[in-house]
Scaffold this motif. Structure first.
Motif, PDB file in Angstrom:
ATOM      1  N   SER A   1       0.843  -1.205   0.000  1.00 44.49           N
ATOM      2  CA  SER A   1       0.000   0.000   0.000  1.00 44.49           C
ATOM      3  C   SER A   1       0.872   1.247   0.000  1.00 44.49           C
ATOM      4  O   SER A   1       0.576   2.231  -0.685  1.00 44.49           O
ATOM      5  N   ALA A   2       1.953   1.192   0.764  1.00 43.64           N
ATOM      6  CA  ALA A   2       2.886   2.312   0.807  1.00 43.64           C
ATOM      7  C   ALA A   2       3.555   2.526  -0.546  1.00 43.64           C
ATOM      8  O   ALA A   2       3.946   3.651  -0.887  1.00 43.64           O
ATOM      9  N   GLY A   3       3.667   1.439  -1.329  1.00 44.65           N
ATOM     10  CA  GLY A   3       4.181   1.603  -2.683  1.00 44.65           C
ATOM     11  C   GLY A   3       3.305   2.529  -3.495  1.00 44.65           C
ATOM     12  O   GLY A   3       3.796   3.338  -4.302  1.00 44.65           O
ATOM     13  N   GLY A   4       1.997   2.437  -3.275  1.00 44.34           N
ATOM     14  CA  GLY A   4       1.070   3.333  -3.964  1.00 44.34           C
ATOM     15  C   GLY A   4       1.220   4.768  -3.509  1.00 44.34           C
ATOM     16  O   GLY A   4       1.238   5.695  -4.325  1.00 44.34           O
ATOM     17  N   THR A   5       1.337   4.977  -2.185  1.00 48.19           N
ATOM     18  CA  THR A   5       1.471   6.355  -1.702  1.00 48.19           C
ATOM     19  C   THR A   5       2.844   6.935  -2.045  1.00 48.19           C
ATOM     20  O   THR A   5       2.979   8.144  -2.232  1.00 48.19           O
ATOM     21  N   PHE A   6       3.869   6.065  -2.128  1.00 46.49           N
ATOM     22  CA  PHE A   6       5.169   6.523  -2.645  1.00 46.49           C
ATOM     23  C   PHE A   6       4.987   7.098  -4.045  1.00 46.49           C
ATOM     24  O   PHE A   6       5.514   8.174  -4.371  1.00 46.49           O
TER      25      PHE A   6
END
Length: 446
Positions: free
Chosen positions: A22-27
């Motif tokens: 999910s953090a990959g998306g916000t990155f």
């Protein structure tokens, strides 16, 4: 269904995996929204675009994210977290690549707008999925790590900008293309994740939910636990605007709007503001702006490590107080030096991101019930995008009409408004289950 099994140490590895993807998306959100600030001086040099076109290039992705959040958050509640979680990454891959090969400014604006739809969708989808898989004691840190990764992405935009600077006229295209490569990697990895058991229960798929819980925790829910929630729980959209739930909706939308207006208004034009103080050195502009972005990241990391111990409420109040004070000082100083601007901008974003910039991934998913969690989060994201659009479009025009100092006073007032909202409306939700938080307000829960 009882989700106490999510407190089991065995689940931590899976929770970290969900959070990382999910953090990959916000990155990517942070990278793709910030990279245009790095690329804009190069684009302006190549195409000789005017002030209006600059504003559209800068704001087009944000406008798209307003639409993506408003529409796809609701689809996430209807069709599932996982389906939208994977599909929205396709927009990142396709449109980030297309922006890199735009042949004129209007193609760039259109492709950035379409990219923005995916960006806006990812906020409610990723935050919702993380919160629904997280343990109550670790939910704050896991959710705020999404916010922290946004700022990692923003800082990465400046680092990549430095790396591709020697590429000359192709540099800005290479910058935008890197975002597509990152997105493709995250897309492939996301396909492997299961559906949220809370969403499955809300749609009557109790056995499927039990299977997911067993696979993750190693413990299958008992018949009695399954019987606690045996049917679909659907709520009309109007639930968000009735009774105490209305106050929660107003709070989340209000503080996020104020944060986004102030943060985007400043951060998206940091390179432009610093440029006159660097004797034409593009490297100095990128380095100075990168320092500001890194301090913003530091603020998010500080907040991430305080959210579950100190609490949500004191963190967000301190965040807006520090942001407002820094903006007041910036607005009060006439003829600042290059170093002064970097220090004060850094302080402003450090405080902003320690609370407002990461709790926008926490409060929306905690304060809305499962049946409307992504819808409510999407609504709040779309309202925040109105603030982002105002900040991005208003700042250069305010500067042109009144000067930097007057423009900064406007944003200081916005920060002060956010502080007042938090003082009167911010609840404390640390160490509590999603079900308990919603049951407290008399909201039907799942």
């Amino acid at each position: 269904m009882n989700f106490d099994a999510f407190e089991n140490p065995q689940t931590k590895r899976f929770q970290r995996k969900v959070t990382l993807l999910s953090a990959g998306g916000t990155f990517l959100d942070g990278f793709d929204l910030t990279v245009i600030a790095v690329a804009l001086p190069l684009i302006t040099h190549e195409w000789d675009i005017g002030l209006g076109e600059k504003s559209l290039v800068t704001s087009s992705a944000i406008i798209g994210s307003f639409i993506g959040a408003a529409l796809l958050g609701n689809l996430t509640d209807r069709f599932g977290r996982k389906a939208m979680y994977v599909v929205d990454l396709l927009a990142f891959v396709i449109f980030a690549a297309l922006t890199a090969f735009s042949q004129d400014v209007w193609q760039l604006i259109i492709f950035r707008f379409l990219l923005g739809i995916g960006i806006g969708a990812d906020y409610p989808i990723s935050a919702t999925l993380v919160s629904e898989f997280a343990s109550k004691k670790g939910r704050g840190k896991l959710s705020t790590s999404l916010g922290a990764m946004w700022f990692v992405g923003a800082a990465a935009a400046y680092l990549v900008g430095l790396a591709v600077a020697p590429m000359g006229d192709f540099a800005w295209r290479a910058l935008l293309l890197v975002g597509a490569v990152f997105a493709l990697i995250v897309f492939i990895l996301r396909v492997q994740l299961p559906e949220s058991p809370r969403w499955l229960i809300a749609h009557g798929r109790v056995d499927d939910a039990a299977n997911v819980v067993e696979k993750i925790t190693g413990v299958r829910p008992t018949a009695a636990e399954i019987a606690e929630d045996t049917g679909p729980k659907k709520m009309p959209l109007s639930t968000l605007f009735v009774g105490r739930q209305r106050n929660r909706t107003l709070f989340v939308c209000g503080f996020w709007f104020c944060y986004s207006t102030a943060y985007y208004g400043i951060s998206m034009y940091t390179p432009t503001i610093l440029a006159p103080f660097t004797d034409g050195s593009q490297v100095s502009v990128i380095v100075g702006s990168g320092i500001v972005a890194l301090l913003g990241l530091a603020g998010s990391l500080i907040g991430m490590n305080l959210v579950d111990s100190w609490g949500r409420r004191p963190l967000i109040i301190t965040s807006f107080a520090g942001l407002t004070l820094a903006l007041i000082v910036l607005a009060s100083v006439v003829g600042p030096s290059f170093g002064f601007l970097i220090v004060l901008f850094s302080v402003a974003v450090l405080f902003a991101n320690s609370g407002g910039g990461i709790l926008n991934f926490v409060y929306p998913t905690e304060l809305f019930p499962t049946a409307l969690r992504a819808t409510g989060s999407g609504l709040a994201t779309s309202v925040s995008r109105i603030g982002s659009i105002l900040g991005v479009l208003a700042f250069p025009n305010l500067v042109a009409a009144w000067g930097n100092n007057a423009a900064l006073w406007v944003f200081a007032a916005v920060g002060a408004s956010g502080l007042v909202i938090c003082l009167f409306m911010a609840p404390e939700t640390k160490n509590r289950s999603l079900e308990d938080i919603n049951a407290e307000e008399g909201v039907a829960h799942v």
